[in-house]
Design an enzyme around this catalytic site. Structure first.
Site, PDB file in Angstrom:
ATOM      1  N   ARG A 132      -3.706  -0.417   5.301  1.00  0.00           N
ATOM      2  CA  ARG A 132      -4.234  -1.508   4.423  1.00  0.00           C
ATOM      3  C   ARG A 132      -3.486  -2.795   4.373  1.00  0.00           C
ATOM      4  O   ARG A 132      -3.856  -3.808   4.528  1.00  0.00           O
ATOM      5  CB  ARG A 132      -4.461  -0.895   2.981  1.00  0.00           C
ATOM      6  CG  ARG A 132      -5.643  -0.030   2.795  1.00  0.00           C
ATOM      7  CD  ARG A 132      -5.836   0.796   1.704  1.00  0.00           C
ATOM      8  NE  ARG A 132      -4.498   1.715   1.612  1.00  0.00           N
ATOM      9  CZ  ARG A 132      -4.271   2.460   0.608  1.00  0.00           C
ATOM     10  NH1 ARG A 132      -5.137   2.250  -0.716  1.00  0.00           N
ATOM     11  NH2 ARG A 132      -3.349   3.308   0.525  1.00  0.00           N
ATOM     12  N   ASP A 180      -7.645   4.112   0.475  1.00  0.00           N
ATOM     13  CA  ASP A 180      -7.071   4.206   1.912  1.00  0.00           C
ATOM     14  C   ASP A 180      -8.099   4.755   2.842  1.00  0.00           C
ATOM     15  O   ASP A 180      -8.663   5.752   2.706  1.00  0.00           O
ATOM     16  CB  ASP A 180      -6.039   5.369   1.658  1.00  0.00           C
ATOM     17  CG  ASP A 180      -5.021   5.352   2.904  1.00  0.00           C
ATOM     18  OD1 ASP A 180      -5.500   4.863   4.080  1.00  0.00           O
ATOM     19  OD2 ASP A 180      -3.837   6.008   2.902  1.00  0.00           O
ATOM     20  N   CYS A 211       0.863  -1.144  -0.083  1.00  0.00           N
ATOM     21  CA  CYS A 211      -0.154  -0.124  -0.119  1.00  0.00           C
ATOM     22  C   CYS A 211       0.799   1.183  -0.158  1.00  0.00           C
ATOM     23  O   CYS A 211       2.151   1.067  -0.506  1.00  0.00           O
ATOM     24  CB  CYS A 211      -1.100  -0.017   1.173  1.00  0.00           C
ATOM     25  SG  CYS A 211      -0.377   0.406   2.841  1.00  0.00           S
TER      26      CYS A 211
END
Length: 380
Positions: A241, A351, A235
């Site tokens: 994440r 996100d 990420c």
């Protein structure tokens, strides 16, 4: 001797030079080319004149082998048979890269490969030595283009005479080879300026013995890592994440095999995460940790790390949260493109930073569902 300098991004000039280098080797000339470790000097196995010139330059007897250089990892199958998952995994992850593999090859495989390559039995000693072959696949685009353009197998060594240091740029190479090479391809200074790591693979079955005979760019610990099946999740900052994805993937893989998460590495399975734009050593965000806690998973020990070529080479499969992350991975290691994919094939996993706990829980659930499908598709 001609020195040809290729500027980064000049694709037309690179292709033209690759063809010129291939023609020079086919006619019996020696070609100096860049790799990520040192500058090499190469000859075509099909050329008596070229092989004799290479042996004279390196002051080697006929019985001393040279390393076969490959344009890509798939070309290894032209010289060996890799029946077991361990050797296939090592080739797939070490190539292209700063590794030389010395592999056992049975007589029947050698005969088959020589026939497929349309080479006479006399070429056997130029490729194989005591039923072994040395294979190297440089992680340098110019080297790969030159090797791909050559129709016959190419062997090479560092472009220095015995007792001298290997050259790390074209100027050093030109000084070392003088007029012995027909062409020097200047691709800039070598990225690592260290030798390749030599790995010996003994046995041609499903479970060969693998030892590191010379540490170079990679040490033995890193080579051992390459032999495991590794999932990498990527990420941006490696605090939300991808750490949630890694925790979920570990849990799924452990449950699937009926073992604890602590036993995964002993079983040859590894799950890691990284951030394309991460700061080093940051803990998981509080919201991500709380979302995982609700699922019985712990992110307390997580610390962020930056995406690196080494992590990419280690990985067997790389799942990215967004298309931008996928581009970042491929830009860093173009040869990894085939194993890089979005976690969600239909959309980016956005996100949740700055959102409330519910948004994090929704993000975690989306990652869990997508991972469940991906793990079915990519069985380690």
């Amino acid at each position: 001797m001609q020195v040809t300098t290729i500027q980064s991004g000049d694709l037309d000039r690179a292709q033209q030079t690759a063809r010129q280098a291939a023609e020079a080797m086919a006619s019996g000339g020696l070609v100096v080319f860049p790799t990520e470790t040192v500058y090499g000097i190469a000859a075509s196995v099909a050329s008596d004149r070229g092989m004799q010139a290479l042996q004279r330059f390196k002051q080697r007897a006929d019985s001393q082998p040279f390393t076969v250089h490959l344009p890509d990892s798939a070309a290894a199958e032209r010289y060996i048979d890799a029946p077991g998952p361990m050797l296939r995994r090592l080739i797939g992850k070490a190539f292209p890269g700063p590794v030389t593999l010395v592999v056992d090859v049975p007589d029947e495989v050698i005969a088959d490969r020589l026939e497929a390559l349309k080479l006479p039995d006399s070429a056997r000693s130029r490729l194989y030595h005591n039923n072994t072959v040395g294979l190297r696949c440089p992680d340098h685009p110019l080297a790969q283009q030159i090797l791909a353009a050559a129709g016959d197998p190419v062997v090479a060594s560092s472009a220095n005479r015995r007792g001298q240091d290997p050259p790390h740029d074209a100027q050093e190479a030109a000084k070392a080879v003088a007029d012995d090479a027909e062409l020097i391809v200047d691709g800039g200074r070598c990225r690592y300026a260290k030798p390749s790591t030599i790995v010996r693979v003994r046995g041609d079955g499903a479970a060969p013995t693998i030892t590191v005979e010379r540490e170079g760019v990679y040490d033995e610990r890193f080579i051992r890592k390459l032999m495991r099946w590794t999932m990498l999740l990527v990420c941006s900052g490696n605090t939300c994440r991808s750490p949630m994805g890694a925790a979920l993937a570990r849990s799924m893989l452990a449950e699937q095999r009926g073992i604890t998460e602590d036993e995964l590495e002993a079983a040859g399975l590894r799950v890691v995460s990284a951030g394309a734009y991460a700061a080093v050593g940051m803990p998981a965000s509080q919201e991500a940790a709380e979302a995982m806690q609700k699922l019985g998973l712990d992110l307390a020990c997580h610390r962020s790390q930056v995406l690196s070529p080494e992590l990419i080479h280690e990985a067997d499969v790389i799942y990215c949260m967004t298309e931008n992350h996928r581009h970042a991975v491929v830009a860093m290691v173009p040869a990894a493109a085939d194993k890089v994919m979005p976690l969600d094939p239909n959309a980016d996993v956005n996100d949740p930073i700055g959102s409330d706990a519910t948004a994090y829980q929704r993000c975690a659930e989306l990652i869990r569902r997508r991972l469940a499908q991906r793990i079915k598709e990519q069985q380690p």
